[in-house]
Design an enzyme around this catalytic site. Structure first.
Site, PDB file in Angstrom:
ATOM      1  N   ASP A 211       0.625  -1.328   0.032  1.00 45.97           N
ATOM      2  CA  ASP A 211       0.013  -0.022  -0.107  1.00 45.97           C
ATOM      3  C   ASP A 211       0.925   1.141   0.150  1.00 45.97           C
ATOM      4  OD1 ASP A 211       0.181   1.021   2.987  1.00 45.97           O
ATOM      5  OD2 ASP A 211       0.398  -1.176   2.935  1.00 45.97           O
ATOM      6  N   ASP A 213       1.555   4.632   2.146  1.00 41.37           N
ATOM      7  CA  ASP A 213       1.260   5.062   3.201  1.00 41.37           C
ATOM      8  C   ASP A 213       0.169   6.374   3.200  1.00 41.37           C
ATOM      9  OD1 ASP A 213       1.931   4.020   6.032  1.00 41.37           O
ATOM     10  OD2 ASP A 213       2.930   5.951   6.167  1.00 41.37           O
TER      11      ASP A 213
END
Length: 276
Positions: A211, A213
């Site tokens: 992902d 952040d």
């Protein structure tokens, strides 16, 4: 205490999905001075090498990062012969163009954890200082980066900041990490790397980005479900990379014949007890 097993010189600490690596598997139960590791150790063959696998969070992902017995995990691996460790882990990226699916091979780490047992040399009157200026094994990093696993975006170098968890970072914390110039954020990289060095083991982190952040301009709030989904969609490529890397890792040598700085970390130090 360790049950009988053919020794392994190479270890992998990762998620339970990596059990499929091994052939002719033997499960070994180990008890250490620091309690039990998060799971039994599975030892088997990978491309002609004896490899020990330990599920970092236990089977079924039972233990969160702040409750892992890092000391027992590394001690247990060393007790079955492991002197080189590959440590794949899911991380968030602090760099926009290193998004999900990127594999970062860090060369530095920043420890922002707290409340974790940080050292095996913790008894009163025990004074053992080891160098951690370069926390990751150069030979292990070279083996990962020389892999010809197709289709992977491999990044050479970067800093992993390790937070305590189990929560993800606030946007302000994420912006702070980015401003410091760090690359990825994880929850298990420390004290794992430090304890490996205290045991004179080579340690190489392999970070799979799941992902972006929260502090990135377009970053959305990170969710546990999204991280798991991204990890599952990229696990095949990571397994291929690790399988290829295992074949490229340096050949096993005795402690006496080792030349790597990681393996020589305890040279000249008076240890308060014998290592396994």
């Amino acid at each position: 205490m360790t049950t009988a097993a053919a020794p392994a010189d190479l270890g992998v600490i990762g998620g339970s999905g990596f059990y499929s690596f091994l052939q002719d598997v033997e499960h070994v139960k180990v008890t250490t001075p620091f309690g039990d590791p998060t799971d039994d150790i599975a030892i088997g063959d990978v491309g002609g090498r004896r490899v020990a696998f330990l599920a970092r969070h236990g089977q079924g992902h039972r233990f969160p990062p702040q409750h892992l017995n890092y000391r027992a995990n590394l001690w247990a691996l060393r007790s079955v012969g492991v002197r080189q460790v590959l440590a794949p882990a899911a991380v968030g990226s602090l760099i926009r163009n290193q998004g999900p699916g990127t594999v970062v091979v860090p060369d530095q780490v920043v420890d922002r954890t707290y409340g974790r047992a940080q050292t095996i040399y913790d008894e009163p009157g025990t004074v053992v200082h080891v160098s951690l200026a370069d926390p990751y094994c150069p030979q292990g990093r070279s083996a990962v980066l020389s892999s010809d696993a197709a289709g992977l975006n491999l990044v050479d170098g970067g800093t992993m900041v390790v937070i305590n968890g189990p929560r993800f970072s606030t946007r302000a914390e994420s912006l702070w990490h980015q401003a410091a110039g760090w690359s990825v954020v994880g929850m298990t990289g420390m004290p794992e790397a430090a304890i490996a060095r205290e045991l004179a083991m080579c340690f190489t982190s392999v970070c799979l980005v799941t992902d972006l952040d929260a502090g990135l301009d377009s970053g959305e709030a990170v969710s546990h479900q999204a991280v798991l989904a991204a990890f599952e969609s990229n696990i095949g490529g990571l397994k291929t990379l690790l399988l290829d890397t295992i074949g490229r890792m340096p050949a096993a040598v005795s402690d006496a014949d080792a030349t790597c700085g990681c393996r020589r970390a305890l040279d000249g130090l008076a240890l308060p007890f014998e290592l396994p």
